[in-house]
Design a protein around this motif. Structure first.
Motif, PDB file in Angstrom:
ATOM      1  N   ASN A  74      37.285  30.017  27.489  1.00  0.00           N
ATOM      2  CA  ASN A  74      37.728  31.289  26.926  1.00  0.00           C
ATOM      3  C   ASN A  74      37.663  32.391  27.980  1.00  0.00           C
ATOM      4  N   LYS A  75      36.558  32.490  28.669  1.00  0.00           N
ATOM      5  CA  LYS A  75      36.363  33.525  29.683  1.00  0.00           C
ATOM      6  C   LYS A  75      37.328  33.340  30.849  1.00  0.00           C
ATOM      7  N   ILE A  76      37.513  32.097  31.291  1.00  0.00           N
ATOM      8  CA  ILE A  76      38.411  31.816  32.412  1.00  0.00           C
ATOM      9  C   ILE A  76      39.845  32.189  32.060  1.00  0.00           C
ATOM     10  N   LEU A  77      40.299  31.832  30.855  1.00  0.00           N
ATOM     11  CA  LEU A  77      41.663  32.155  30.448  1.00  0.00           C
ATOM     12  C   LEU A  77      41.889  33.663  30.386  1.00  0.00           C
ATOM     13  N   LYS A  78      40.931  34.396  29.840  1.00  0.00           N
ATOM     14  CA  LYS A  78      41.056  35.858  29.797  1.00  0.00           C
ATOM     15  C   LYS A  78      41.124  36.434  31.202  1.00  0.00           C
ATOM     16  N   ASP A  79      40.290  35.930  32.081  1.00  0.00           N
ATOM     17  CA  ASP A  79      40.278  36.402  33.461  1.00  0.00           C
ATOM     18  C   ASP A  79      41.608  36.093  34.157  1.00  0.00           C
ATOM     19  N   LEU A  80      42.155  34.896  33.922  1.00  0.00           N
ATOM     20  CA  LEU A  80      43.438  34.531  34.520  1.00  0.00           C
ATOM     21  C   LEU A  80      44.562  35.442  34.051  1.00  0.00           C
ATOM     22  N   VAL A  81      44.569  35.787  32.771  1.00  0.00           N
ATOM     23  CA  VAL A  81      45.618  36.660  32.245  1.00  0.00           C
ATOM     24  C   VAL A  81      45.537  38.027  32.916  1.00  0.00           C
ATOM     25  N   VAL A  82      44.353  38.604  32.981  1.00  0.00           N
ATOM     26  CA  VAL A  82      44.190  39.935  33.575  1.00  0.00           C
ATOM     27  C   VAL A  82      44.529  39.904  35.066  1.00  0.00           C
ATOM     28  N   LYS A  83      44.046  38.897  35.784  1.00  0.00           N
ATOM     29  CA  LYS A  83      44.317  38.807  37.233  1.00  0.00           C
ATOM     30  C   LYS A  83      45.813  38.572  37.501  1.00  0.00           C
ATOM     31  N   THR A  84      46.466  37.763  36.660  1.00  0.00           N
ATOM     32  CA  THR A  84      47.891  37.513  36.821  1.00  0.00           C
ATOM     33  C   THR A  84      48.681  38.798  36.640  1.00  0.00           C
ATOM     34  N   LYS A  85      48.334  39.568  35.630  1.00  0.00           N
ATOM     35  CA  LYS A  85      49.010  40.856  35.399  1.00  0.00           C
ATOM     36  C   LYS A  85      48.773  41.803  36.571  1.00  0.00           C
ATOM     37  N   SER A  86      47.557  41.808  37.102  1.00  0.00           N
ATOM     38  CA  SER A  86      47.256  42.659  38.255  1.00  0.00           C
ATOM     39  C   SER A  86      48.102  42.244  39.460  1.00  0.00           C
ATOM     40  N   MET A  87      48.178  40.946  39.728  1.00  0.00           N
ATOM     41  CA  MET A  87      48.972  40.468  40.865  1.00  0.00           C
ATOM     42  C   MET A  87      50.463  40.705  40.660  1.00  0.00           C
ATOM     43  N   ALA A  88      50.885  40.836  39.393  1.00  0.00           N
ATOM     44  CA  ALA A  88      52.285  41.115  39.095  1.00  0.00           C
ATOM     45  C   ALA A  88      52.584  42.616  39.206  1.00  0.00           C
ATOM     46  N   GLY A  89      51.583  43.407  39.585  1.00  0.00           N
ATOM     47  CA  GLY A  89      51.821  44.823  39.822  1.00  0.00           C
ATOM     48  C   GLY A  89      51.341  45.770  38.740  1.00  0.00           C
ATOM     49  N   HIS A  90      50.673  45.268  37.712  1.00  0.00           N
ATOM     50  CA  HIS A  90      50.154  46.138  36.658  1.00  0.00           C
ATOM     51  C   HIS A  90      48.796  46.713  37.048  1.00  0.00           C
ATOM     52  N   TYR A  91      48.481  47.858  36.474  1.00  0.00           N
ATOM     53  CA  TYR A  91      47.130  48.398  36.567  1.00  0.00           C
ATOM     54  C   TYR A  91      46.362  47.713  35.437  1.00  0.00           C
ATOM     55  N   ALA A  92      45.518  46.743  35.782  1.00  0.00           N
ATOM     56  CA  ALA A  92      44.864  45.885  34.791  1.00  0.00           C
ATOM     57  C   ALA A  92      43.351  45.904  34.990  1.00  0.00           C
ATOM     58  N   PRO A  93      42.689  46.949  34.498  1.00  0.00           N
ATOM     59  CA  PRO A  93      41.227  46.990  34.655  1.00  0.00           C
ATOM     60  C   PRO A  93      40.545  46.004  33.713  1.00  0.00           C
ATOM     61  N   TYR A  94      39.365  45.567  34.097  1.00  0.00           N
ATOM     62  CA  TYR A  94      38.559  44.706  33.220  1.00  0.00           C
ATOM     63  C   TYR A  94      37.906  45.611  32.176  1.00  0.00           C
ATOM     64  N   VAL A  95      38.179  45.356  30.901  1.00  0.00           N
ATOM     65  CA  VAL A  95      37.631  46.169  29.818  1.00  0.00           C
ATOM     66  C   VAL A  95      36.865  45.265  28.858  1.00  0.00           C
ATOM     67  N   PRO A  96      35.545  45.203  29.000  1.00  0.00           N
ATOM     68  CA  PRO A  96      34.772  44.379  28.076  1.00  0.00           C
ATOM     69  C   PRO A  96      34.635  45.058  26.726  1.00  0.00           C
ATOM     70  N   GLY A  97      34.546  44.259  25.695  1.00  0.00           N
ATOM     71  CA  GLY A  97      34.331  44.784  24.361  1.00  0.00           C
ATOM     72  C   GLY A  97      33.354  43.894  23.628  1.00  0.00           C
ATOM     73  N   TRP A  98      32.431  44.486  22.937  1.00  0.00           N
ATOM     74  CA  TRP A  98      31.429  43.704  22.224  1.00  0.00           C
ATOM     75  C   TRP A  98      31.514  44.033  20.745  1.00  0.00           C
ATOM     76  N   ASP A  99      32.033  43.124  19.969  1.00  0.00           N
ATOM     77  CA  ASP A  99      32.086  43.281  18.526  1.00  0.00           C
ATOM     78  C   ASP A  99      30.894  42.505  17.978  1.00  0.00           C
ATOM     79  N   CYS A 100      29.794  43.194  17.779  1.00  0.00           N
ATOM     80  CA  CYS A 100      28.543  42.498  17.455  1.00  0.00           C
ATOM     81  C   CYS A 100      28.129  42.649  15.999  1.00  0.00           C
TER      82      CYS A 100
END
Length: 156
Positions: A74-100
């Motif tokens: 799960n974590k790897i897939l989320k990271d791949l999506v964000v990094k792919t968007k960043s490499m494609a030229g998007h401003y893609a910051p890592y935004v953690p969210g905790w729904d606890c």
């Protein structure tokens, strides 16, 4: 008596400077320190300022325990999506969210209080306390590879 066959001599491998053993426990802290020292994450974000925004809130599936192999994909897939968007030229910051809130936390607190079906003391903050202790190490691990600061984390 015949000499024993040395299989190493039968392999035609390239000569490299890479060690045979990765030595992750020794090398990972050095690599993380190098990334922090060079401000890699901040430099990537700075180079993407003004580009189309892409945000994937990383709400982890492990609010009641440590990160483990079962949550890795799960974590790897989320990271791949964000990094792919960043490499494609998007401003893609890592935004953690905790729904606890919800059943996983309540179930864990019930176990700690001595069994299923016991009423949860709402005023004691047992659920929030459990969430904080369960996620503190996870936050530290995740934030080490990004520019995220856990100082302002809010549990809901």
């Amino acid at each position: 008596m015949a000499e024993p066959l040395e299989l190493k001599k039968t392999l035609n491998l390239p000569k490299t400077e890479f060690p045979m053993k990765a030595g992750l426990p020794q090398n990972e802290p050095k690599q993380l320190e190098a990334w922090h020292g060079e401000n890699i994450y901040e430099r990537i974000l700075e180079s993407r300022k003004g580009k189309p925004l892409f945000v994937l809130h990383d709400g982890p599936p492990y609010p009641t325990g440590e990160i483990h192999l079962g949550t890795g994909l799960n974590k790897i897939l989320k990271d791949l999506v964000v990094k792919t968007k960043s490499m494609a030229g998007h401003y893609a910051p890592y935004v953690p969210g905790w729904d606890c809130h919800g059943l996983p936390i309540e179930t864990q607190v019930e176990k700690e209080l001595g069994g299923k079906g016991r009423s949860l003391p709402r005023s004691s903050g047992s659920c929030a306390g459990n969430s904080r202790s369960a996620t503190s190490n996870s936050i530290r691990k995740i934030s080490s590879a990004s520019g995220f600061s856990a100082a302002g984390t809010i549990l809901t």
